[in-house]
Enzyme design. Sequence first.
Site, PDB file in Angstrom:
ATOM      1  N   SER A  94     -16.133  11.809   7.220  1.00 60.68           N
ATOM      2  CA  SER A  94     -17.286  12.267   6.449  1.00 60.68           C
ATOM      3  C   SER A  94     -17.793  13.580   7.053  1.00 60.68           C
ATOM      4  O   SER A  94     -17.022  14.520   7.184  1.00 60.68           O
ATOM      5  CB  SER A  94     -18.356  11.171   6.435  1.00 60.68           C
ATOM      6  OG  SER A  94     -19.313  11.423   5.450  1.00 60.68           O
TER       7      SER A  94
ATOM      8  N   ASP B 184     -13.089   6.444  -2.570  1.00 62.49           N
ATOM      9  CA  ASP B 184     -14.237   7.049  -1.901  1.00 62.49           C
ATOM     10  C   ASP B 184     -15.227   7.535  -2.956  1.00 62.49           C
ATOM     11  O   ASP B 184     -14.957   8.486  -3.683  1.00 62.49           O
ATOM     12  CB  ASP B 184     -13.757   8.209  -1.024  1.00 62.49           C
ATOM     13  CG  ASP B 184     -14.845   8.731  -0.093  1.00 62.49           C
ATOM     14  OD1 ASP B 184     -16.022   8.678  -0.473  1.00 62.49           O
ATOM     15  OD2 ASP B 184     -14.488   9.196   1.003  1.00 62.49           O
TER      16      ASP B 184
ATOM     17  N   GLY C   7     -23.218  12.193   8.054  1.00 62.18           N
ATOM     18  CA  GLY C   7     -24.393  12.666   7.336  1.00 62.18           C
ATOM     19  C   GLY C   7     -24.955  13.918   7.987  1.00 62.18           C
ATOM     20  O   GLY C   7     -24.208  14.782   8.458  1.00 62.18           O
TER      21      GLY C   7
ATOM     22  N   HIS D 273     -15.485   4.938   1.198  1.00 60.00           N
ATOM     23  CA  HIS D 273     -15.791   6.084   2.061  1.00 60.00           C
ATOM     24  C   HIS D 273     -15.621   5.709   3.532  1.00 60.00           C
ATOM     25  O   HIS D 273     -16.407   4.920   4.057  1.00 60.00           O
ATOM     26  CB  HIS D 273     -17.214   6.557   1.796  1.00 60.00           C
ATOM     27  CG  HIS D 273     -17.584   7.786   2.565  1.00 60.00           C
ATOM     28  ND1 HIS D 273     -16.819   8.932   2.540  1.00 60.00           N
ATOM     29  CD2 HIS D 273     -18.621   8.051   3.400  1.00 60.00           C
ATOM     30  CE1 HIS D 273     -17.379   9.854   3.303  1.00 60.00           C
ATOM     31  NE2 HIS D 273     -18.470   9.337   3.841  1.00 60.00           N
TER      32      HIS D 273
ATOM     33  N   ASP E  65      -2.642  -5.881  -8.183  1.00 56.88           N
ATOM     34  CA  ASP E  65      -3.330  -6.392  -6.987  1.00 56.88           C
ATOM     35  C   ASP E  65      -4.782  -5.925  -6.921  1.00 56.88           C
ATOM     36  O   ASP E  65      -5.436  -6.072  -5.897  1.00 56.88           O
ATOM     37  CB  ASP E  65      -2.588  -5.938  -5.723  1.00 56.88           C
ATOM     38  CG  ASP E  65      -2.499  -4.416  -5.610  1.00 56.88           C
ATOM     39  OD1 ASP E  65      -2.789  -3.730  -6.611  1.00 56.88           O
ATOM     40  OD2 ASP E  65      -2.129  -3.928  -4.525  1.00 56.88           O
TER      41      ASP E  65
ATOM     42  N   ASP F 117       1.767   0.778 -10.217  1.00 55.16           N
ATOM     43  CA  ASP F 117       2.374   0.820  -8.886  1.00 55.16           C
ATOM     44  C   ASP F 117       3.273  -0.387  -8.635  1.00 55.16           C
ATOM     45  O   ASP F 117       3.709  -0.626  -7.513  1.00 55.16           O
ATOM     46  CB  ASP F 117       1.290   0.903  -7.810  1.00 55.16           C
ATOM     47  CG  ASP F 117       0.233  -0.192  -7.981  1.00 55.16           C
ATOM     48  OD1 ASP F 117       0.565  -1.281  -8.493  1.00 55.16           O
ATOM     49  OD2 ASP F 117      -0.930   0.054  -7.602  1.00 55.16           O
TER      50      ASP F 117
ATOM     51  N   LEU G 251       2.460  -3.615  -9.031  1.00 56.46           N
ATOM     52  CA  LEU G 251       1.804  -4.869  -8.656  1.00 56.46           C
ATOM     53  C   LEU G 251       0.349  -4.855  -9.115  1.00 56.46           C
ATOM     54  O   LEU G 251      -0.399  -3.933  -8.781  1.00 56.46           O
ATOM     55  CB  LEU G 251       1.847  -5.059  -7.128  1.00 56.46           C
ATOM     56  CG  LEU G 251       1.206  -6.343  -6.593  1.00 56.46           C
ATOM     57  CD1 LEU G 251       2.008  -7.574  -7.019  1.00 56.46           C
ATOM     58  CD2 LEU G 251       1.078  -6.281  -5.080  1.00 56.46           C
TER      59      LEU G 251
ATOM     60  N   ASP H 181      -3.608  -0.593 -13.041  1.00 50.70           N
ATOM     61  CA  ASP H 181      -3.301  -1.364 -11.830  1.00 50.70           C
ATOM     62  C   ASP H 181      -1.804  -1.571 -11.663  1.00 50.70           C
ATOM     63  O   ASP H 181      -1.240  -1.425 -10.577  1.00 50.70           O
ATOM     64  CB  ASP H 181      -4.038  -2.720 -11.905  1.00 50.70           C
ATOM     65  CG  ASP H 181      -3.963  -3.498 -10.596  1.00 50.70           C
ATOM     66  OD1 ASP H 181      -3.245  -3.064  -9.677  1.00 50.70           O
ATOM     67  OD2 ASP H 181      -4.628  -4.550 -10.512  1.00 50.70           O
TER      68      ASP H 181
HETATM   69 CA   LIG Z   1      -1.798  -2.111  -8.160  1.00 52.16          CA
END
Ligand SMILES: [Ca+2]
Length: 503
Positions: free
Chosen positions: A174, A391, A95, A430, A248, A244, A246, A241
């Site tokens: 950050s 993030d 920050g 983040h 998950d 890729d 899977l 989802d």
């Molecule tokens: Ca996935």
Amino acid sequence: MKLSSMAAAVLVAGTATAVVADERDLRPAGRPTACEALAGRAIGGATISAAVTVPMGGGLVEYCKVTGLIAPALNFELRLPSVWNHKLHYGGGGGYNGAIPPVSAPALNAGYAQVSSDSGHQGSALDASFALNDPQAAQLFGSLSVPTVMGAATEIVRVRYGRGARRAYFEGCSNGGREALMNVQRFPTLFDGVIARAPAYDWVGIMGAFNRTAKALAASGGAINAAKTATLATAVLAACDGLDGLADGVVSNAAACHFDPAALRCAGGADTGDSCLSDAQLAAVASWTQPASFAGGTYTYTGWPLTGNENVSGAWDLWTTGAPSLQFLFQDTTVKNYLARDPAANSLTYDFDSDTGALFSMAALNDATNANLQPFLAANGKLILWHGGNDSALSISATTAYYQQVVAAMGGQANTDGFVRYYTAPGVNHCAGGPGADSADLLTALDAWVTRGRAPGTLTAAKVDPATGSTLLTRPLCRYPQYPRYKGSGDPNAAASFSCSEP
Ligand SMILES: [Ca+2]
């Protein structure tokens, strides 16, 4: 020029990586100084107010805790382990800083002398009022606190141990990631290796994007509640989802995800409930995802990808849609203290583009956007970039853009691979948190690269239960643009069941 760059470079057999002989400090060794004898001394421009031996405990090895001040108001803490590995680790802040970050336990326990500072002023990390009428404090926060503290830390290390550090590394996330890139760009000989995680390197673009999103969410009907956030996230997961290999709960093949939030538009565009988004709410989502541009394109921001994890704790609730969100608070204190320069200014009615000179001034202080890393390469520096895919503070797309700018500025991938690595961590919030594997030992990878010329390839990341310390899952930590793809069989919580794949 750092002393190590005066030493002869040697080639390590089997690699093309030049490794500089491992002494930063070629002065002859002297006598060590007892920890407590450091108290009250003035060393390297700093006054040491306290130096006490902290016995082993609390998950830390025994060390000498040195508290120092560089006048008028730059406070730092240097932790000197009793068993030293002859190296120094500088931990970045977060920050608008204002407080000394806690010790990095992994670094201290690995034997590093470990230092961090408050960046030159004292206060909340959400408060930029230090910059309003104190140009020196603004310069220290922007870029100068790290080299200033390094000057003192280098000398105190030498006095304590009787010899200088062989290596020095910087690691931050950050704003600490911004500090990391600031060192690479403006002080390229200061560190042998640098880890920049989720770097806030493009301060003007970040604050402008925060301002734009805050306005869209504050507009009539623009607010997005938790139920609507979950509606959006669920729809993104349903679409992406499995890309890729899977389902998950993490979209690891983010490059293949092209979900259009218009699919969630309420009938007629008015708000008809939590299972859809009104036109005002879709405008807020567009403000989140679309690129932003300020000062006629001098400053830009990439926008954020939709991830399917917007609704996890520490994502939109903390940074985006909360009241007040951290994005709102950061842009608000920035408008008041750097741009409007009026503590009473209303950031939601402030035109972020109204004072180009103020944007230039803030960029000169805080932006670390220079992609020409030739001086860092010439100093034999090594850089590891890392960013979490979920993030909600700083967009992973911005770090990808910077990496691509570096590749272009260096003349291509072949000229970049020898000293820059970029890793992406799907499903990670983040700096840490989120459903993804957020923990990886980048410091050990960096050290092996610097000291032994062993360039890091695919690493392993873990998600650890903070309550029990047990590992919940592991994933390969892939180099951009690769992502961890499920092989189709095997334990879905084990990294061995995934391979780094091209999107
Ligand atoms: Ca996935």
